[in-house]
Motif scaffolding. Structure first.
Motif, PDB file in Angstrom:
ATOM      1  N   PRO A  75      98.556   1.263  49.396  1.00  0.00           N
ATOM      2  CA  PRO A  75      99.287   1.109  50.663  1.00  0.00           C
ATOM      3  C   PRO A  75      98.369   1.093  51.886  1.00  0.00           C
ATOM      4  O   PRO A  75      98.643   0.401  52.866  1.00  0.00           O
ATOM      5  CB  PRO A  75     100.217   2.320  50.700  1.00  0.00           C
ATOM      6  CG  PRO A  75     100.337   2.772  49.290  1.00  0.00           C
ATOM      7  CD  PRO A  75      99.040   2.405  48.632  1.00  0.00           C
ATOM      8  N   ALA A  76      97.269   1.826  51.808  1.00  0.00           N
ATOM      9  CA  ALA A  76      96.326   1.856  52.930  1.00  0.00           C
ATOM     10  C   ALA A  76      95.650   0.502  53.131  1.00  0.00           C
ATOM     11  O   ALA A  76      95.271   0.161  54.257  1.00  0.00           O
ATOM     12  CB  ALA A  76      95.281   2.945  52.708  1.00  0.00           C
ATOM     13  N   LEU A  77      95.500  -0.270  52.054  1.00  0.00           N
ATOM     14  CA  LEU A  77      94.907  -1.602  52.176  1.00  0.00           C
ATOM     15  C   LEU A  77      95.775  -2.525  53.034  1.00  0.00           C
ATOM     16  O   LEU A  77      95.287  -3.520  53.561  1.00  0.00           O
ATOM     17  CB  LEU A  77      94.694  -2.227  50.796  1.00  0.00           C
ATOM     18  CG  LEU A  77      93.493  -1.714  50.023  1.00  0.00           C
ATOM     19  CD1 LEU A  77      93.557  -2.155  48.566  1.00  0.00           C
ATOM     20  CD2 LEU A  77      92.200  -2.186  50.668  1.00  0.00           C
ATOM     21  N   LEU A  78      97.035  -2.183  53.153  1.00  0.00           N
ATOM     22  CA  LEU A  78      97.920  -2.935  54.041  1.00  0.00           C
ATOM     23  C   LEU A  78      98.095  -2.223  55.377  1.00  0.00           C
ATOM     24  O   LEU A  78      98.075  -2.852  56.427  1.00  0.00           O
ATOM     25  CB  LEU A  78      99.294  -3.126  53.389  1.00  0.00           C
ATOM     26  CG  LEU A  78      99.353  -4.041  52.188  1.00  0.00           C
ATOM     27  CD1 LEU A  78     100.776  -4.123  51.655  1.00  0.00           C
ATOM     28  CD2 LEU A  78      98.844  -5.427  52.521  1.00  0.00           C
ATOM     29  N   ALA A  86      94.172  -5.977  62.673  1.00  0.00           N
ATOM     30  CA  ALA A  86      93.288  -6.862  61.906  1.00  0.00           C
ATOM     31  C   ALA A  86      94.061  -7.766  60.953  1.00  0.00           C
ATOM     32  O   ALA A  86      93.489  -8.667  60.364  1.00  0.00           O
ATOM     33  CB  ALA A  86      92.269  -6.027  61.110  1.00  0.00           C
ATOM     34  N   PHE A  87      95.342  -7.542  60.818  1.00  0.00           N
ATOM     35  CA  PHE A  87      96.161  -8.303  59.878  1.00  0.00           C
ATOM     36  C   PHE A  87      96.735  -9.569  60.514  1.00  0.00           C
ATOM     37  O   PHE A  87      97.363 -10.373  59.846  1.00  0.00           O
ATOM     38  CB  PHE A  87      97.293  -7.396  59.385  1.00  0.00           C
ATOM     39  CG  PHE A  87      97.710  -7.629  57.968  1.00  0.00           C
ATOM     40  CD1 PHE A  87      96.854  -7.358  56.919  1.00  0.00           C
ATOM     41  CD2 PHE A  87      98.972  -8.101  57.676  1.00  0.00           C
ATOM     42  CE1 PHE A  87      97.246  -7.560  55.606  1.00  0.00           C
ATOM     43  CE2 PHE A  87      99.373  -8.306  56.365  1.00  0.00           C
ATOM     44  CZ  PHE A  87      98.506  -8.033  55.340  1.00  0.00           C
ATOM     45  N   LYS A  88      96.508  -9.759  61.809  1.00  0.00           N
ATOM     46  CA  LYS A  88      97.111 -10.896  62.520  1.00  0.00           C
ATOM     47  C   LYS A  88      96.482 -12.228  62.147  1.00  0.00           C
ATOM     48  O   LYS A  88      97.164 -13.231  62.041  1.00  0.00           O
ATOM     49  CB  LYS A  88      97.016 -10.671  64.022  1.00  0.00           C
ATOM     50  CG  LYS A  88      97.908  -9.556  64.506  1.00  0.00           C
ATOM     51  CD  LYS A  88      97.777  -9.344  65.987  1.00  0.00           C
ATOM     52  CE  LYS A  88      98.626  -8.165  66.417  1.00  0.00           C
ATOM     53  NZ  LYS A  88      98.425  -7.820  67.808  1.00  0.00           N
ATOM     54  N   LEU A  97      95.152  -8.888  51.460  1.00  0.00           N
ATOM     55  CA  LEU A  97      96.140  -9.117  50.400  1.00  0.00           C
ATOM     56  C   LEU A  97      95.445  -9.360  49.057  1.00  0.00           C
ATOM     57  O   LEU A  97      95.923  -8.900  48.016  1.00  0.00           O
ATOM     58  CB  LEU A  97      97.056 -10.284  50.763  1.00  0.00           C
ATOM     59  CG  LEU A  97      98.054 -10.009  51.882  1.00  0.00           C
ATOM     60  CD1 LEU A  97      98.776 -11.291  52.283  1.00  0.00           C
ATOM     61  CD2 LEU A  97      99.045  -8.921  51.489  1.00  0.00           C
ATOM     62  N   SER A  98      94.306 -10.048  49.086  1.00  0.00           N
ATOM     63  CA  SER A  98      93.534 -10.264  47.856  1.00  0.00           C
ATOM     64  C   SER A  98      92.968  -8.949  47.326  1.00  0.00           C
ATOM     65  O   SER A  98      92.973  -8.711  46.113  1.00  0.00           O
ATOM     66  CB  SER A  98      92.383 -11.245  48.107  1.00  0.00           C
ATOM     67  OG  SER A  98      92.883 -12.491  48.459  1.00  0.00           O
ATOM     68  N   ALA A 101      95.841  -7.111  45.701  1.00  0.00           N
ATOM     69  CA  ALA A 101      96.168  -7.699  44.395  1.00  0.00           C
ATOM     70  C   ALA A 101      95.133  -7.309  43.350  1.00  0.00           C
ATOM     71  O   ALA A 101      95.484  -7.003  42.202  1.00  0.00           O
ATOM     72  CB  ALA A 101      96.263  -9.218  44.516  1.00  0.00           C
ATOM     73  N   THR A 102      93.868  -7.286  43.739  1.00  0.00           N
ATOM     74  CA  THR A 102      92.801  -6.906  42.809  1.00  0.00           C
ATOM     75  C   THR A 102      92.947  -5.454  42.381  1.00  0.00           C
ATOM     76  O   THR A 102      92.858  -5.132  41.191  1.00  0.00           O
ATOM     77  CB  THR A 102      91.423  -7.141  43.453  1.00  0.00           C
ATOM     78  OG1 THR A 102      91.311  -8.526  43.796  1.00  0.00           O
ATOM     79  CG2 THR A 102      90.292  -6.745  42.518  1.00  0.00           C
ATOM     80  N   VAL A 103      93.166  -4.564  43.344  1.00  0.00           N
ATOM     81  CA  VAL A 103      93.322  -3.135  43.030  1.00  0.00           C
ATOM     82  C   VAL A 103      94.495  -2.935  42.075  1.00  0.00           C
ATOM     83  O   VAL A 103      94.379  -2.221  41.069  1.00  0.00           O
ATOM     84  CB  VAL A 103      93.504  -2.300  44.313  1.00  0.00           C
ATOM     85  CG1 VAL A 103      93.977  -0.885  44.002  1.00  0.00           C
ATOM     86  CG2 VAL A 103      92.198  -2.255  45.100  1.00  0.00           C
TER      87      VAL A 103
END
Length: 118
Positions: A75-78, A86-88, A97-98, A101-103
């Motif tokens: 959840p912290a990765l998001l 930084a997500f904009k 997001l990659s 998905a990897t984690v």
């Protein structure tokens, strides 16, 4: 039967740390995204070094607990990129997001109950 052993998981973790450190320059991520990427690299490196697995240096953290920590980081990765702004940008959003998905993929394919010396 899950295909990722503790040894392979360690290799993946250390490779991921290297990629998270290199990603800001390689992908030309903005300053906030780069900082967050380096912070995640440092946290993953610390947990990996302290995990009881073949590539751990000081085996303090049991391998299954390493998995719980890794899953909790998802959840912290998001959240961190989202809260920092930084997500904009598209590139940064795709990067995080990659990572997520990897984690989640590595977590789901890892045998957390395997002998930690494998």
């Amino acid at each position: 039967m899950k295909p990722i052993t503790p040894r392979i998981h360690g290799m993946i973790d250390y490779s991921s740390v290297a990629l998270m450190l290199a990603a800001p320059a390689l992908l030309r991520l903005d300053g906030r995204a780069g900082l967050i990427s380096r912070l995640f690299a440092g946290s993953y490196l610390g947990v990996s070094l302290l995990t009881r697995m073949p590539l751990g240096v000081k085996p303090v953290i049991p391998f299954p607990v390493h998995g719980q920590i890794e899953l909790a980081s998802a959840p912290a990765l998001l959240a961190l990129p989202l809260l920092s702004g930084a997500f904009k940008a598209t590139r940064e959003r795709l990067y995080f997001l990659s990572l997520l998905a990897t984690v989640l993929t590595v977590y789901s394919l890892t045998d957390w109950q395997a002998d930690p010396e494998r």
